[in-house]
Design a protein around this motif. Structure first.
Motif, PDB file in Angstrom:
ATOM      1  N   ALA B 177      47.896  43.675  34.692  1.00  0.00           N
ATOM      2  CA  ALA B 177      46.840  44.599  34.281  1.00  0.00           C
ATOM      3  C   ALA B 177      46.420  45.514  35.423  1.00  0.00           C
ATOM      4  O   ALA B 177      46.174  46.706  35.216  1.00  0.00           O
ATOM      5  N   GLN B 180      49.085  48.154  35.476  1.00  0.00           N
ATOM      6  CA  GLN B 180      49.317  48.921  34.259  1.00  0.00           C
ATOM      7  C   GLN B 180      48.076  49.674  33.809  1.00  0.00           C
ATOM      8  O   GLN B 180      48.149  50.822  33.386  1.00  0.00           O
ATOM      9  N   LYS B 181      46.931  49.005  33.821  1.00  0.00           N
ATOM     10  CA  LYS B 181      45.695  49.618  33.338  1.00  0.00           C
ATOM     11  C   LYS B 181      44.526  48.962  34.052  1.00  0.00           C
ATOM     12  O   LYS B 181      43.860  48.099  33.489  1.00  0.00           O
ATOM     13  N   GLY B 183      41.614  49.759  34.626  1.00  0.00           N
ATOM     14  CA  GLY B 183      40.326  49.827  33.934  1.00  0.00           C
ATOM     15  C   GLY B 183      40.132  48.666  32.975  1.00  0.00           C
ATOM     16  O   GLY B 183      39.029  48.146  32.817  1.00  0.00           O
ATOM     17  N   ALA B 184      41.222  48.239  32.338  1.00  0.00           N
ATOM     18  CA  ALA B 184      41.131  47.130  31.385  1.00  0.00           C
ATOM     19  C   ALA B 184      40.798  45.839  32.107  1.00  0.00           C
ATOM     20  O   ALA B 184      40.012  45.025  31.626  1.00  0.00           O
ATOM     21  N   LEU B 185      41.381  45.667  33.286  1.00  0.00           N
ATOM     22  CA  LEU B 185      41.107  44.462  34.077  1.00  0.00           C
ATOM     23  C   LEU B 185      39.645  44.458  34.503  1.00  0.00           C
ATOM     24  O   LEU B 185      38.959  43.439  34.418  1.00  0.00           O
ATOM     25  N   ASP B 186      39.171  45.614  34.940  1.00  0.00           N
ATOM     26  CA  ASP B 186      37.784  45.750  35.366  1.00  0.00           C
ATOM     27  C   ASP B 186      36.846  45.406  34.215  1.00  0.00           C
ATOM     28  O   ASP B 186      35.895  44.638  34.358  1.00  0.00           O
ATOM     29  N   ALA B 187      37.163  45.965  33.041  1.00  0.00           N
ATOM     30  CA  ALA B 187      36.301  45.725  31.880  1.00  0.00           C
ATOM     31  C   ALA B 187      36.331  44.261  31.469  1.00  0.00           C
ATOM     32  O   ALA B 187      35.385  43.768  30.862  1.00  0.00           O
ATOM     33  N   ALA B 188      37.432  43.568  31.779  1.00  0.00           N
ATOM     34  CA  ALA B 188      37.510  42.151  31.428  1.00  0.00           C
ATOM     35  C   ALA B 188      36.776  41.284  32.442  1.00  0.00           C
ATOM     36  O   ALA B 188      36.799  40.068  32.342  1.00  0.00           O
ATOM     37  N   ARG B 308      36.299  53.094  39.915  1.00  0.00           N
ATOM     38  CA  ARG B 308      35.624  52.882  38.640  1.00  0.00           C
ATOM     39  C   ARG B 308      35.024  54.210  38.192  1.00  0.00           C
ATOM     40  O   ARG B 308      34.283  54.836  38.939  1.00  0.00           O
ATOM     41  N   SER B 309      35.377  54.654  37.001  1.00  0.00           N
ATOM     42  CA  SER B 309      34.913  55.973  36.561  1.00  0.00           C
ATOM     43  C   SER B 309      33.444  55.887  36.159  1.00  0.00           C
ATOM     44  O   SER B 309      32.870  54.810  36.109  1.00  0.00           O
TER      45      SER B 309
END
Lengths: 531, 311
Positions: B177, B180-181, B183-188, B308-309
């Motif tokens: 993650a 690849q993405k 942001g997805a890891l951060d959100a998790a 982080r956006s």
């Protein structure tokens, strides 16, 4: 009715989340200005507001992505500082973001497992059990072992909602979750939200669609320019009709001035389109597909034996659940994708073998749904993007040399005429909002030589105001005599604009419906394969 | 042509391939971890060289090869700490910093070597070899497969271990993650910076051990610039392996063979200019890239610092 509701109740006990005078500044922008708001358990709390009103900043603070500059956030009566997404999750707040945040190479179940302690083995058994439980709750059927990148966007969003509910969250935040869903999907989501609400979950639901706000919301809060400008409580929502609620909300969203009702109608695209005078029933089609088929990469939906014809001045709507071949249809029409079988006729001549440039010369224009990927180059200026499809050609190039004066003059003219809100024509287009990027795209594609225009989801992600502007431009184009193909997942939009609506299912056109009194029902039946 | 097929030639070639391939394997596996997590670790050459130097000094002073590997890991991690601070935490350009770290490590180790060893050129004693009883006696196969320093077996075991970690643990998901993405890891709820930092430090340790293996087991001495591009070959291996540790091992063996041809030709008494033989590994890199590079799949976030956006 609204101003009084802004003042907070005396007690904060019993609230899931209580925001007190929360303020967030970004350079040059006051994104949230002393917002005081209670989110109650067992309520669907709708947040409304135009793009830039501060909704996303507000939920970014709840999700731990941003921290407030001032003010306090209390979760279940306790003041907290939500420093990271992990802390937000630990507080029982689950968030579904507007943009898909899933790892495309991982499978559905792996994405859902993401976030576990790193030294642990993946517990697939438990994850699958939870997955099937949630699938039943949500009423969705997704294969757990498919890489997420192969799912249609709508399905990806369903996975995101699953992930937000994964740990049994007590607060669920949904940032525009319905923008990619079909009418049926929206209704399903509404049912899921109501079920979760009845279990005591506090739901924050952000949408641009007032109809959804009325249908699902127990409380509606409206933000404008970073301020909470009003709220409609459960009593008011129960008492007022949908039209009254809509008018009240529109008045709050756009500020108080007279003549809202007409504005509201225009903004909502209410009322059927007047059939354009340019449309003649006996005119020969400008572009036609005869038995067109395409080849699909894994995870895509190819076309099978598609027949379509569009006459000048006509808007042919294309309805269907996302991922049923719309992308291939748009690309075959634009010349970006080869037809593996069948013929593409333009003005009666076989154009099957022609690529993008040749078709563009014949007046074909394509407004893609990937505004920032395929449509524009984010790092290039607005001016360069406006001429991106004529690079090297006169009058703005001479012997391969760019005549920047002309490019910029052209851009200033376009920016003025199409009301593009940009600091300058030299600003990189990636910094603009979706609505303004779409204005640039439309300005570029709808030039004087356009004859046939293909739109793919032209209003996706736009707020009410920009949505209305884009729709008006599509209608104006058709009135000028453009043969128009309008691909959309928004049934309202198709009913408002199209003369006929073709319905796609599994890469086939399963029916073409004349836009009339019973069109909505007929389209819905075709979309779900019931007809 | 009989000489090519003689048991002595084949044994020397394959034995050399395993010895030369082991550092490549370690570097390639390390790089694979960093790249999976989205960090393009160009500094790996410097990490290997630092590992080679520190590993040699540790082994030379303590007389223990294991202390040499521990020292090599420490040397590699020391460079990796800089990389993680500058590139992961501060988000500086990974290519520029990577090149700088490699050049810095080259200069530093050459300088230290000059002051310490340039007069004496000390050598380590013979390598203790773990012969698997019985199996090691088989002609050709025995010495090639079953008579190595234990670290070689550990490196092969690491291939299996990493394959399992990538597929079966949450760590594997986190790494994937992060590349690849993110942001997805951060959100998790998993820190992207922390995940990438650990990945880079692990890379440093593995590359350092690889470098130490080169200096202690491979050569028995330290020479400036002795890694000679092995770290860059490790980058190539990681990029072509598409996230699969087993492919790194196959690639390492292939490059090991081409590196070992030098010694093998000498054993066989072949008269080929050494310059030509020394070109082989890099000619091999070019051939492999021409044949397979289009199949390499790199993580989309590779080389991009995570910020982080605002939403």
């Amino acid at each position: 009715m609204t101003e009084a509701a802004v003042s907070r109740p005396a007690t904060t006990t019993g609230t899931a989340i209580a925001l007190s005078a929360v303020t967030k500044r970004f350079p040059g922008v006051l994104a949230n200005d002393a917002i005081t708001l209670d989110i109650l358990p067992g309520e669907i709390h709708v947040l409304l507001g135009e793009n830039g009103a501060g909704k996303s900043t507000l939920i970014a603070m709840l999700a731990g992505m941003q921290q407030p500059d001032a003010g306090t956030i209390a979760v279940h009566g306790r003041d907290v500082r939500i420093g990271s997404p992990r802390e937000s999750l630990a507080l029982g707040i689950g968030t579904v973001y507007q943009h898909v945040l899933l790892v495309p190479t991982l499978t559905v179940i792996e994405n859902l497992m993401l976030g576990g302690a790193w030294w642990r083995r993946q517990d697939r058994g438990a994850a699958l059990a939870r997955f099937h439980e949630l699938s039943a709750t949500l009423g969705v059927a997704i294969e757990p072992d498919i890489p997420v990148g192969r799912l249609a966007l709508g399905e990806q969003q369903q996975v995101e909602i699953m992930r937000a509910l994964w740990r049994g969250e007590r607060v669920l935040i949904l940032d525009e979750p319905t923008s990619m869903l079909t009418p049926q999907g929206v209704a399903d989501l509404g049912r899921v939200m109501q079920r979760l609400r009845d279990q005591g979950v506090a739901i924050v639901f952000i949408t641009h669609k007032l109809r959804e706000a009325y249908a699902f919301g127990n409380r509606v809060s409206v933000l404008r320019l970073g301020l909470l400008v009003g709220q409609l409580g459960p009593d008011e929502l129960a008492r007022l009709t949908e039209a009254e609620v809509t008018d009240a909300v529109i008045r709050l969203m756009f500020g108080a001035s007279e003549g809202h009702t007409d504005d509201a109608d225009a903004l909502l695209g209410r009322g059927r389109r007047h059939h354009s005078s340019a449309l003649r029933a006996d005119a020969p089609p400008r572009i036609a597909l005869h038995g067109v088929a395409t080849e699909a990469a894994p995870g895509e939906c190819a076309l099978h034996a598609v027949d379509l014809a569009v006459r000048p001045g006509e808007i042919l709507g294309v309805a269907g659940v996302d991922g049923n071949g719309q992308k291939h249809l748009a690309e075959v029409l634009a010349g970006q994708r080869r037809a593996a079988a069948g013929r593409v006729m333009i003005d009666g001549r076989d154009a099957t073998a022609e690529g993008v440039a040749a078709r563009r010369a014949r007046g074909v224009r394509y407004v893609t749904d990937e505004r920032l990927g395929e449509g524009t180059i984010a790092a290039f200026s607005v001016a360069t993007n406006l001429v991106a499809k004529e690079i090297g050609r006169p009058p703005r190039w001479r012997h391969g040399i760019t005549l920047w004066d002309r490019v910029h003059a052209h851009a200033r003219e376009s920016v003025r005429r199409h009301d593009v809100r940009t600091p300058s024509e030299r600003t990189p287009i990636g910094r603009l909002s979706g609505g303004n990027i779409q204005k640039v795209l439309l300005a570029r594609e709808l030039d004087e030589d356009a004859g046939i225009v293909v739109y793919n989801k032209p209003t996706y992600g736009l707020d009410l105001h920009n949505n209305a502007l884009a729709r008006a431009r599509i209608a104006d184009g058709a009135a000028r005599g453009l043969a128009t193909v309008l691909i959309s997942t928004e049934l309202d939009e198709l009913l408002a604009l199209a003369d006929r609506v073709a319905v796609m299912l599994g890469g086939r056109v399963v029916g073409v419906v004349d836009n009339g009194a019973d069109a909505e029902l007929a389209i819905g039946r075709l979309m779900t394969g019931a007809a | 042509m009989d000489a090519i097929l003689s048991p002595a030639f084949v044994t020397a070639l394959l034995l050399g391939a395993v010895t030369a391939g082991t550092p490549l394997l370690l570097a390639g596996l390390g790089e694979q971890i960093a790249e999976k997590a989205g960090v393009l670790n160009i500094g790996i050459e410097g990490m290997m060289l630092m590992g080679a130097y520190v590993g040699f000094v540790a082994a030379f002073t303590t007389g223990s090869f294991w202390m040499g590997f521990a020292g090599g890991a420490a040397g590699g991690v020391a460079v990796a700490v800089l990389m993680s601070i500058l590139c992961v935490r501060l988000g500086m350009n990974q290519i520029v910093i990577g090149i700088a770290l490699t050049l810095g490590a080259e200069g530093l180790t050459a300088l230290l070597h000059h002051f310490q060893f340039s007069r004496s050129y000390p050598r380590l004693p013979d390598v203790p070899v773990l012969e698997i009883p019985g199996l090691a006696a088989i002609p050709v196969i025995g010495p090639v497969l079953f008579a190595h320093h234990p670290l070689v077996y550990l490196a092969v075991g690491l291939v299996v271990l990493l394959g399992w970690l990538f597929r079966r643990t949450n760590m594997g998901l986190n790494l994937e993650a992060a590349g690849q993405k993110p942001g997805a890891l951060d959100a998790a709820g998993v820190g992207v910076i922390a995940t990438r930092t650990w990945a880079v430090l692990t890379t440093g340790a593995l590359a350092g051990i690889g470098g130490a293996f080169m200096a202690t087991v491979g050569a028995g001495l330290f020479v400036p610039f002795m890694t000679g591009g092995a770290g860059f070959i490790g980058i190539v291996l990681a990029m072509l392996a598409r996230g699969r540790p087993l492919w790194v091992m196959l690639g390492a063996l292939l490059f090991g063979i081409s590196l070992a041809l030098t010694t093998a030709f000498q054993v066989a008494g072949f008269n080929i200019p050494t310059d030509v033989v020394h070109m082989l590994p890099f000619a091999m890199v070019i051939v492999v890239l021409v044949l397979f590079a289009r199949h390499s799949v790199l993580p989309p976030a590779l080389g991009l610092p995570y910020v982080r956006s605002d939403r």
